[in-house]
Write a protein that holds these residues in place. Structure first.
Motif, PDB file in Angstrom:
ATOM      1  N   THR A 261       0.841  -1.195   0.000  1.00 39.28           N
ATOM      2  CA  THR A 261       0.000   0.000   0.000  1.00 39.28           C
ATOM      3  C   THR A 261       0.876   1.244   0.000  1.00 39.28           C
ATOM      4  OG1 THR A 261      -0.085   0.164   2.422  1.00 39.28           O
ATOM      5  CG2 THR A 261      -1.780  -1.182   1.345  1.00 39.28           C
ATOM      6  N   GLN A 262       0.256   2.368  -0.367  1.00 38.99           N
ATOM      7  CA  GLN A 262       0.911   3.668  -0.306  1.00 38.99           C
ATOM      8  C   GLN A 262      -0.098   4.699   0.195  1.00 38.99           C
ATOM      9  OE1 GLN A 262       4.049   4.257  -0.659  1.00 38.99           O
ATOM     10  NE2 GLN A 262       4.773   2.387  -1.658  1.00 38.99           N
ATOM     11  N   PRO A 263       0.380   5.782   0.840  1.00 38.05           N
ATOM     12  CA  PRO A 263      -0.531   6.809   1.338  1.00 38.05           C
ATOM     13  C   PRO A 263      -1.006   7.753   0.229  1.00 38.05           C
ATOM     14  CG  PRO A 263       1.725   7.289   2.008  1.00 38.05           C
ATOM     15  CD  PRO A 263       1.759   5.975   1.300  1.00 38.05           C
ATOM     16  N   PHE A 264      -2.316   7.935   0.141  1.00 37.24           N
ATOM     17  CA  PHE A 264      -2.936   8.823  -0.841  1.00 37.24           C
ATOM     18  C   PHE A 264      -3.698   9.911  -0.095  1.00 37.24           C
ATOM     19  CE2 PHE A 264      -2.069   5.192  -3.384  1.00 37.24           C
ATOM     20  CZ  PHE A 264      -2.124   5.547  -4.729  1.00 37.24           C
ATOM     21  N   PRO A 265      -3.246  11.152  -0.108  1.00 35.88           N
ATOM     22  CA  PRO A 265      -4.047  12.228   0.480  1.00 35.88           C
ATOM     23  C   PRO A 265      -5.370  12.377  -0.269  1.00 35.88           C
ATOM     24  CG  PRO A 265      -1.800  12.958   0.040  1.00 35.88           C
ATOM     25  CD  PRO A 265      -1.969  11.646  -0.649  1.00 35.88           C
ATOM     26  N   VAL A 266      -6.463  12.467   0.474  1.00 31.50           N
ATOM     27  CA  VAL A 266      -7.770  12.703  -0.141  1.00 31.50           C
ATOM     28  C   VAL A 266      -7.906  14.172  -0.525  1.00 31.50           C
ATOM     29  CG1 VAL A 266     -10.260  12.601   0.243  1.00 31.50           C
ATOM     30  CG2 VAL A 266      -8.775  10.787   1.146  1.00 31.50           C
ATOM     31  N   GLN A 267      -7.334  15.031   0.306  1.00 30.60           N
ATOM     32  CA  GLN A 267      -7.276  16.469   0.039  1.00 30.60           C
ATOM     33  C   GLN A 267      -5.891  16.976   0.408  1.00 30.60           C
ATOM     34  OE1 GLN A 267     -11.054  17.155   2.470  1.00 30.60           O
ATOM     35  NE2 GLN A 267     -11.100  18.879   1.047  1.00 30.60           N
ATOM     36  N   PRO A 268      -5.365  17.962  -0.308  1.00 27.28           N
ATOM     37  CA  PRO A 268      -5.834  18.439  -1.606  1.00 27.28           C
ATOM     38  C   PRO A 268      -5.753  17.331  -2.659  1.00 27.28           C
ATOM     39  CG  PRO A 268      -4.197  19.926  -0.649  1.00 27.28           C
ATOM     40  CD  PRO A 268      -4.153  18.665   0.136  1.00 27.28           C
ATOM     41  N   PRO A 269      -6.506  17.457  -3.748  1.00 29.50           N
ATOM     42  CA  PRO A 269      -6.413  16.446  -4.808  1.00 29.50           C
ATOM     43  C   PRO A 269      -5.048  16.510  -5.488  1.00 29.50           C
ATOM     44  CG  PRO A 269      -7.761  18.292  -5.522  1.00 29.50           C
ATOM     45  CD  PRO A 269      -7.469  18.515  -4.069  1.00 29.50           C
ATOM     46  N   PRO A 270      -4.651  15.441  -6.203  1.00 24.72           N
ATOM     47  CA  PRO A 270      -3.368  15.466  -6.912  1.00 24.72           C
ATOM     48  C   PRO A 270      -3.292  16.659  -7.867  1.00 24.72           C
ATOM     49  CG  PRO A 270      -4.328  13.274  -6.964  1.00 24.72           C
ATOM     50  CD  PRO A 270      -5.380  14.182  -6.408  1.00 24.72           C
TER      51      PRO A 270
END
Length: 662
Positions: free
Chosen positions: A421-430
């Motif tokens: 797995t890897q961390p994905f910020p929900v906000q801000p969007p990419p």
């Protein structure tokens, strides 16, 4: 993440060794006296008393650190140049630093050492560094040279050139001892008298110390280069370094603090934890021993009030193959907060687990503040190559917007175990595209190269590892974001970030039995091949480079514009870019960065381009702005040198702009 750090009120204002009144002896007068002298001792120790005695607004008129302030916000309170008059901006002076031939291809400048320096401006003097490590001081209003220092002077053989992003400045409490500190390609830290440019003889050995000692002793021929200015905290210069990305064994990436007066080592932080240190358990067996990488080659930020220094840590070597370092590999690809006085770990947050993409933390952390429920929260924003912006609580390292651990593709390279797995910020969007579909590819007859290339590549979305087949990774090693970083306007809460829409191409090939690594990334375009055509135009449809405003209070994108143009296509396509932005109280965002040899200004509220001018070469550097001491005029200065990873003209120009006289 590790321990919280909340200094008590007493520890902030009462210095060690000061007299604290006991409860039994309590009386208001005694307490006030002790409290007053405690504060004064703190201020003197921090060198703050001198700042309090300075005329109001003096520092706001200068550019005293790489990031405009120690927190890297790149914000100026100046507003003489603003939205309404910026169309009148003209070239005020030009300085040629005299380094046109910096290696690379003589016809198009490809891979010539770039001119990435961001100047400092203090007390009417502008200081900057060159691609051969010279340091030059100019009169900030006329561009007239005052002095220069050459660390390569003497019979040193062939002159070396490399990227170098600038110098740091320190002064004592009385202001009579002023020093310029900078690192060199051969691993020295040098202190110069800011007035004369002469080495400070009391610093180390005749003005310099050998940074290789203690971290590169076993690897005398390996790279250990300082390409970014040290961070300054009180009387400490805190340094990182560029170390090898291949092979996996080499100099340590440890971060160290040195006394700015004597050059003596004060503390060391092991970015790869040693036995008994927090995070050591993330390294399997002896994988940590002699491991290189996991270094801070970019810029650090300092919160003086909270006594914190923030480290953007890079990937562990070898960058693209981690079979000999299975696990999380702490503190690689992490934002790390240390006690700036002692080097003690306060907290960390890892943004890429077991990196096999060369997704370093490339940018100076930006110390920002958020408004939430009527309160102001001290925070830090980290721009990444992945195109994410992580926004964390500055005191604890906890995300201030949701971050999800999502499953990502597995590796098919023998021996490799990609983290699941890897961390994905929900906000801000990419801020950029993180995958490419067939519909995204340029499809005209002239772009057949890109279509054929795309169909020859494997890609399974974000975090696809380089595989045994030729693989497309999006974003690539140049990002997304890079060392360009961001600029921040506290008034609006907008963070301005320029980014690349540029993928990378490669396959992992087995190496000979006696090679340092079992597998190495290869491609037709070399180890760091890009997903672009013969013209170096990215293969997917534009935009190819962007400038984005992020509202950090809401975690939303406010506006996004294409940054740069390809003149042959007669369109504002955006271009690959390296070099950061600054923002001013006049409502203007200044940025070079693009590959089209232009310098631009945008409306900070809307993203509208307000002004553009041609430069002698592309400005792969961050500009600065300041007020002239004599004329009272606001200047904007940028290095326009070209070179680096991109084709194009090469120049030795430092260009200054201002409004015409009334």
């Amino acid at each position: 993440m590790q321990a919280d750090f909340r200094p008590t009120l007493l520890s902030r204002f009462v210095s060690p060794g000061s007299h604290i009144v006991s409860p039994e002896a309590w009386n208001p007068l005694s307490f006030l006296i002790a409290w007053f002298w405690g504060i004064m001792a703190r201020l003197v120790t921090a060198g703050v008393l001198f700042l309090l005695l300075m005329p109001p607004g003096v520092f706001a008129q200068e550019w005293r650190t790489y990031g405009g302030d120690l927190g890297g916000t790149r914000f100026s309170t100046l507003r003489q140049i603003n939205r309404s008059n910026i169309g009148k901006l003209k070239r005020a002076w030009t300085y040629h630093m005299g380094e046109m031939d910096r290696g690379g291809n003589a016809t198009d400048g490809h891979h010539a050492a770039p001119f990435e320096s961001t100047p400092l401006v203090i007390d009417g003097v502008l200081y900057f560094s060159t691609p051969s490590n010279r340091v030059i001081a100019l009169d900030a209003e006329s561009g007239t040279e005052i002095w220069q220092f050459d660390p390569q002077a003497g019979p040193t053989g062939q002159r070396r050139y490399f990227q170098h992003r600038g110098v740091a400045y320190w002064q004592n409490t009385g202001g009579d001892d002023r020093r310029i500190l900078f690192g060199t390609f051969d691993g020295r830290l040098i202190a110069l008298d800011a007035k004369t440019g002469k080495p400070c003889r009391d610093f180390g050995e005749k003005g310099e110390i050998n940074l290789r000692t203690g971290v590169a002793d076993a690897f005398p021929s390996a790279e250990y280069a300082v390409t970014s200015p040290p961070a300054i905290y009180r009387d400490l210069a805190i340094t990182g370094a560029a170390v090898p990305e291949y092979p996996s064994k080499g100099p340590s990436g440890a971060v160290r603090a040195f006394d700015v007066r004597s050059g003596k080592l004060v503390w060391i932080f092991h970015t790869i934890p040693e036995p008994g240190e927090a995070g050591h358990e993330s390294w399997k067996e002896d994988a940590w021993k002699d491991r290189t990488g996991t270094n801070v080659w970019s810029l650090m930020s300092v919160d003086t009030e909270r006594r914190l220094v923030f480290l953007p840590v890079g990937s562990a070597s070898y960058d693209f193959y981690g079979a000999d370092r299975k696990g999380l590999d702490l503190f690689s690809n992490s934002l790390v907060a240390l006690d700036a006085a002692t080097g003690r770990l306060v907290w960390y947050y890892q943004m890429v687990h077991h990196d096999i993409w060369d997704y370093d933390m490339p940018a100076q952390p930006v110390l920002i503040s958020l408004r939430r429920h009527g309160k102001e929260i001290p925070a830090v924003a980290q721009v990444t190559k992945m195109g994410f912006v992580f926004i964390l609580d500055r005191l604890t390292g906890k995300p201030l917007f949701p971050v999800e651990e999502r499953r990502v593709p597995e590796s098919n390279v023998p021996g490799e175990v990609a983290w699941s797995t890897q961390p994905f910020p929900v906000q801000p969007p990419p801020l950029v595209r993180q995958s490419v579909e067939e519909a995204d590819i340029r499809t005209s007859e002239s772009n057949r190269y890109c279509t054929e290339l795309f169909h020859s590549l494997e890609n399974h979305g974000m975090y696809t590892p380089y595989g045994v087949e030729l693989t497309l990774v999006m974003p690539g090693t140049l990002g997304g974001g890079n060392w360009s970083g961001g600029s921040f306007d506290k008034g609006s809460g907008y963070l301005f970030v320029n980014a690349n829409e540029l993928g990378a191409v490669g396959a992992m090939r087995p190496q000979a039995d006696d090679a340092p690594e079992r597998f190495r990334r290869v491609a037709k375009g070399g180890e760091y091949a890009r997903f672009w055509d013969e013209n170096e135009w990215p293969c997917q449809k534009p935009p190819w480079g962007t400038l984005t405003a992020v509202d950090v209070n809401k975690g939303e994108i406010v506006w996004k514009v294409a940054l740069g143009r390809v003149d042959e296509l007669k369109a504002t396509t955006g271009t690959p870019n390296l070099g950061g932005s600054i923002v001013t109280a006049g409502g203007v965002v200044f940025i070079g960065a693009t590959t089209d040899s232009r310098f631009r200004a945008f409306d900070a509220r809307t993203g509208e381009q307000l002004w553009v001018t041609d430069l002698e070469a592309s400005a792969h550097a961050t500009p600065v702005t300041y007020l002239g001491k004599k004329t009272g005029k606001q200047f904007v200065v940028i290095a326009a040198g070209g070179g680096g990873y991109f084709r194009g003209k090469v120049s030795d120009t430092l260009a200054a702009f201002s409004l015409p006289d009334k």
